[in-house]
Scaffold this active site. Structure first.
Site, PDB file in Angstrom:
ATOM      1  N   ASP A 175       0.617  -1.115   0.089  1.00 24.50           N
ATOM      2  CA  ASP A 175       0.158   0.056  -0.100  1.00 24.50           C
ATOM      3  C   ASP A 175       0.810   1.354  -0.126  1.00 24.50           C
ATOM      4  OD1 ASP A 175      -2.308  -1.651   0.033  1.00 24.50           O
ATOM      5  OD2 ASP A 175      -2.217  -1.783   2.350  1.00 24.50           O
ATOM      6  N   LYS A 207       1.885   2.019  -5.047  1.00 24.26           N
ATOM      7  CA  LYS A 207       2.506   1.584  -6.249  1.00 24.26           C
ATOM      8  C   LYS A 207       1.657   1.647  -7.674  1.00 24.26           C
ATOM      9  CE  LYS A 207       2.333  -2.433  -4.332  1.00 24.26           C
ATOM     10  NZ  LYS A 207       2.199  -2.064  -2.936  1.00 24.26           N
ATOM     11  N   GLY A 234      -4.499  -4.465  -3.741  1.00 22.13           N
ATOM     12  CA  GLY A 234      -5.371  -3.478  -3.810  1.00 22.13           C
ATOM     13  C   GLY A 234      -4.777  -2.207  -4.399  1.00 22.13           C
TER      14      GLY A 234
HETATM   15  P1  GDP Z   1      -0.753   0.424  -3.705  1.00 24.61           P
HETATM   16  O1  GDP Z   1      -1.212  -0.984  -3.044  1.00 24.61           O
HETATM   17  O2  GDP Z   1       0.706   0.471  -3.452  1.00 24.61           O
HETATM   18  O3  GDP Z   1      -1.025   0.451  -4.910  1.00 24.61           O
HETATM   19  O4  GDP Z   1      -1.533   1.368  -2.778  1.00 24.61           O
HETATM   20  P2  GDP Z   1      -3.121   1.564  -2.413  1.00 24.61           P
HETATM   21  O5  GDP Z   1      -3.703   2.019  -3.644  1.00 24.61           O
HETATM   22  O6  GDP Z   1      -3.367   0.378  -1.524  1.00 24.61           O
HETATM   23  O7  GDP Z   1      -2.927   2.604  -1.353  1.00 24.61           O
HETATM   24  C1  GDP Z   1      -2.460   3.817  -1.534  1.00 24.61           C
HETATM   25  C2  GDP Z   1      -3.610   4.869  -1.073  1.00 24.61           C
HETATM   26  O8  GDP Z   1      -3.019   6.211  -1.219  1.00 24.61           O
HETATM   27  C3  GDP Z   1      -4.590   4.990  -2.389  1.00 24.61           C
HETATM   28  O9  GDP Z   1      -5.930   5.665  -1.822  1.00 24.61           O
HETATM   29  C4  GDP Z   1      -3.925   6.202  -3.299  1.00 24.61           C
HETATM   30  O10 GDP Z   1      -5.224   6.923  -3.988  1.00 24.61           O
HETATM   31  C5  GDP Z   1      -3.610   7.200  -2.278  1.00 24.61           C
HETATM   32  N1  GDP Z   1      -2.355   8.075  -2.654  1.00 24.61           N
HETATM   33  C6  GDP Z   1      -1.350   7.716  -3.350  1.00 24.61           C
HETATM   34  N2  GDP Z   1      -0.470   8.658  -3.685  1.00 24.61           N
HETATM   35  C7  GDP Z   1      -0.770   9.689  -2.668  1.00 24.61           C
HETATM   36  C8  GDP Z   1      -0.386  10.978  -2.257  1.00 24.61           C
HETATM   37  O11 GDP Z   1       0.603  11.443  -2.699  1.00 24.61           O
HETATM   38  N3  GDP Z   1      -1.134  11.516  -1.433  1.00 24.61           N
HETATM   39  C9  GDP Z   1      -2.198  11.084  -1.128  1.00 24.61           C
HETATM   40  N4  GDP Z   1      -2.953  11.951  -0.150  1.00 24.61           N
HETATM   41  N5  GDP Z   1      -2.729  10.093  -1.378  1.00 24.61           N
HETATM   42  C10 GDP Z   1      -2.117   9.192  -1.979  1.00 24.61           C
HETATM   43  P1  IMO Z   2      -0.729  -4.465  -2.122  1.00 24.62           P
HETATM   44  O1  IMO Z   2      -0.374  -4.714  -3.692  1.00 24.62           O
HETATM   45  C1  IMO Z   2      -0.823  -4.455   2.220  1.00 24.62           C
HETATM   46  C2  IMO Z   2      -0.827  -8.811   3.791  1.00 24.62           C
HETATM   47  C3  IMO Z   2      -2.208  -9.138   4.473  1.00 24.62           C
HETATM   48  C4  IMO Z   2      -1.401 -10.129   5.485  1.00 24.62           C
HETATM   49  C5  IMO Z   2      -0.387 -10.726   4.651  1.00 24.62           C
HETATM   50  C6  IMO Z   2      -0.746 -12.267   4.272  1.00 24.62           C
HETATM   51  O2  IMO Z   2      -2.303  -3.525  -2.119  1.00 24.62           O
HETATM   52  O3  IMO Z   2       0.163  -3.290  -1.226  1.00 24.62           O
HETATM   53  P2  IMO Z   2      -2.249 -12.930   2.130  1.00 24.62           P
HETATM   54  O4  IMO Z   2      -3.593 -12.596   1.813  1.00 24.62           O
HETATM   55  O5  IMO Z   2      -1.292 -12.323   1.022  1.00 24.62           O
HETATM   56  O6  IMO Z   2      -1.869 -14.479   2.486  1.00 24.62           O
HETATM   57  O7  IMO Z   2      -1.898 -11.930   3.508  1.00 24.62           O
HETATM   58  O8  IMO Z   2       0.088  -9.829   3.652  1.00 24.62           O
HETATM   59  N1  IMO Z   2      -0.890  -8.127   2.481  1.00 24.62           N
HETATM   60  C7  IMO Z   2      -0.933  -6.807   2.138  1.00 24.62           C
HETATM   61  N2  IMO Z   2      -0.871  -5.875   2.724  1.00 24.62           N
HETATM   62  N3  IMO Z   2      -1.162  -4.299   0.648  1.00 24.62           N
HETATM   63  C8  IMO Z   2      -1.333  -5.841  -0.016  1.00 24.62           C
HETATM   64  O9  IMO Z   2      -1.180  -5.506  -1.099  1.00 24.62           O
HETATM   65  C9  IMO Z   2      -1.441  -6.731   0.694  1.00 24.62           C
HETATM   66  N4  IMO Z   2      -1.643  -7.931   0.264  1.00 24.62           N
HETATM   67  C10 IMO Z   2      -1.290  -8.841   1.220  1.00 24.62           C
HETATM   68  O10 IMO Z   2      -2.752  -8.279   5.346  1.00 24.62           O
HETATM   69  O11 IMO Z   2      -0.740  -9.366   6.536  1.00 24.62           O
HETATM   70 MG    MG Z   3      -2.851  -1.604  -1.589  1.00 17.75          MG
END
Ligand code: GDP
Ligand code: IMO
Ligand code: MG
Length: 430
Positions: free
Chosen positions: A13, A16, A40
């Protein structure tokens, strides 16, 4: 032969999805190499938000092609749900644009049931998985009893294997976990109906990626999860079951090392984690609420896949330096710098104390992190709103100092920072 790898350096999270979206404007092909719908990834373009779990984030651009590589585990049901939701948002994805490796493994309802049963049996030791069946699907792969996407090409043999797989899982569910079993006939029929729809998408995706690179096209490898969730290199056992790090790109896409041009580590300006496991720089109370947000902003720290509140803390430079080393990072992108605005002071974890010493590099990697306590360097905060800034020189002096401290501790240049979720909210280094 330009291959650019974009991956997470923390516990997932990091942002990416939005960084891949940014680099996709110049890319021809975007390929996921690991994980499944446990991911996600959020992409925000204008007022539209796309949440991607399986399909590479680059697909939001109309000109790109997408690949789901051999290192992935794919649930056909979520695959088609995601295609429908993309279509509803105006993104057309068909088998010409998107290809699935014949060598990727399939996630079945039996894997999900096993994931739930295993977590329940772990009690207080639970990993806090996303419940998507990821661990059991990779377990079957490693045990050489998994179902590969390519097997869908022989329908009757696939059905036979599927039924045997569900019956075998039932025995484990019943005898080992005393958990409810699945109706073999109904579950197999329903699942096969979905899975067989994947057939037009199947390809030797390694060959596709190779051909694109040979033609000089830009290929992005999109990581899911983060470095500290890597099965081998992460905070084991509180990890996911795939290779999230740069090494995973090569087996997960079927490529050699030669085409690599850049390995870009996406790093959130602070630290977060969903699920269990040690977190030395974790904070609680009011500060945690401030970093996490209440859920009123779309970017507040609640899981994209599960909605769980994320644990939060200060940026951990010991772990970031480790991530830079094991991935061979060439660049850093820092996200969510805007979220730190208004905090009077900021902390960076620069070393650990514990186990009889003080460590800037851990003696046994990120294992048994609960043994250590974080040592902090305190830096001044800034009050300015960063969300409208687009030029590096316009960043407040305290923000520049924060970034420079990260860069010197990690030894990798910061290429850009993001100051909001929207595509344009990016500050590139001149
Ligand atoms: P990922 O799994 O690495 O793709 O990250 P996620 O999408 O799960 O979580 C990142 C969250 O932060 C999302 O809701 C993005 O829209 C938000 N986001 C990404 N870059 C920024 C930023 O520079 N500032 C803010 N406020 N939100 C951001
Ligand atoms: P993105 O791509 C954050 C975490 C789960 C749990 C552990 C194992 O959005 O960064 P799993 O279901 O993979 O066997 O769970 O890994 N986890 C993540 N945490 N972002 C993710 O994906 C994750 N995918 C799995 O919360 O701790
Ligand atoms: Mg994510």
């Amino acid at each position: 032969m330009p291959l650019q790898i974009i991956l997470g350096t923390q516990w997932g999270d990091e942002g990416k999805g939005r960084v891949v979206d940014l680099f996709s404007s110049r890319a021809d092909l975007v390929a996921r190499y690991n994980g499944g719908d446990n991911a996600g990834h959020t992409v925000t373009v204008g007022s539209q938000t796309f949440k991607l779990h399986l399909i590479p984030s680059g697909i939001v651009h109309a000109h790109t092609r997408g690949v789901l590589g051999s290192g992935m585990v794919v649930n056909p049901v979520t695959f088609f749900t995601e295609l429908d939701s993309l279509r509803a948002s105006g993104v057309e994805v068909d088998p010409l644009r998107l290809k699935l490796s014949y060598a990727a493994h399939l996630i079945t309802p039996a894997h999900k049931a096993l994931d739930a049963a295993q977590e329940a049996s772990r009690g207080r030791e639970k990993i806090g998985t996303t419940g998507r069946g990821i661990g059991p699907a990779y377990t079957d792969k490693a045990a050489r009893q998994g179902l590969r996407a390519g097997e869908l090409l022989d329908e009757s043999e696939f059905l036979e294997k599927l039924r045997a797989h569900i019956a075998a899982a039932n025995r484990v569910l019943e005898r080992l976990y005393q958990a409810p079993t699945l109706d073999v006939d109904r579950v197999s029929a329903d699942y096969a109906a979905q899975a067989l729809r994947l057939r037009p998408y199947l390809a030797d995706t390694g060959l596709l990626v190779h051909q694109a690179l040979a033609e000089g096209r830009i290929v992005l490898a999109e990581g899911a999860q983060g470095t500290l969730l890597d099965l081998d290199l992460g905070t084991y056992p509180f990890v996911t079951s795939s290779a999230t790090t740069s090494g995973g790109v090569f087996s997960g896409l079927g490529l050699g090392l030669r085409p690599v041009e850049a390995i870009i580590g996406v790093t959130k300006a602070f630290q977060t984690r969903v699920g269990s496991g040690p977190f030395p720089s974790e904070v609680e109370g009011e500060l945690a609420e401030r970093l996490r947000g209440t859920g009123s902003n779309p970017w507040d720290e609640f899981g994209t896949t599960t909605g769980r509140p994320r644990r939060v803390g200060w940026l951990d430079l010991v772990l970031l330096r480790y991530a830079a080393r094991v991935n061979g990072l060439t660049d850093l992108v820092i996200t969510k710098l805007d979220v730190l605005s208004g905090l009077p002071e900021l902390r960076l974890c620069t070393a650990y104390r514990g186990g009889g010493g003080r460590w800037e590099d851990l003696p046994f990697g990120p294992t048994e992190l609960e043994k250590y306590s974080a040592e902090y360097e305190v830096l001044p905060g800034w009050s300015e709103d960063l969300t409208g800034i687009r030029r590096w020189a316009q960043l407040p002096a305290a923000a520049l100092r924060y970034l420079e401290r990260i860069e010197t501790a990690v030894g990798v240049p910061i290429r850009m920072v993001s100051v909001g979720p929207e595509r344009s909210q990016i500050v590139e280094r001149g």
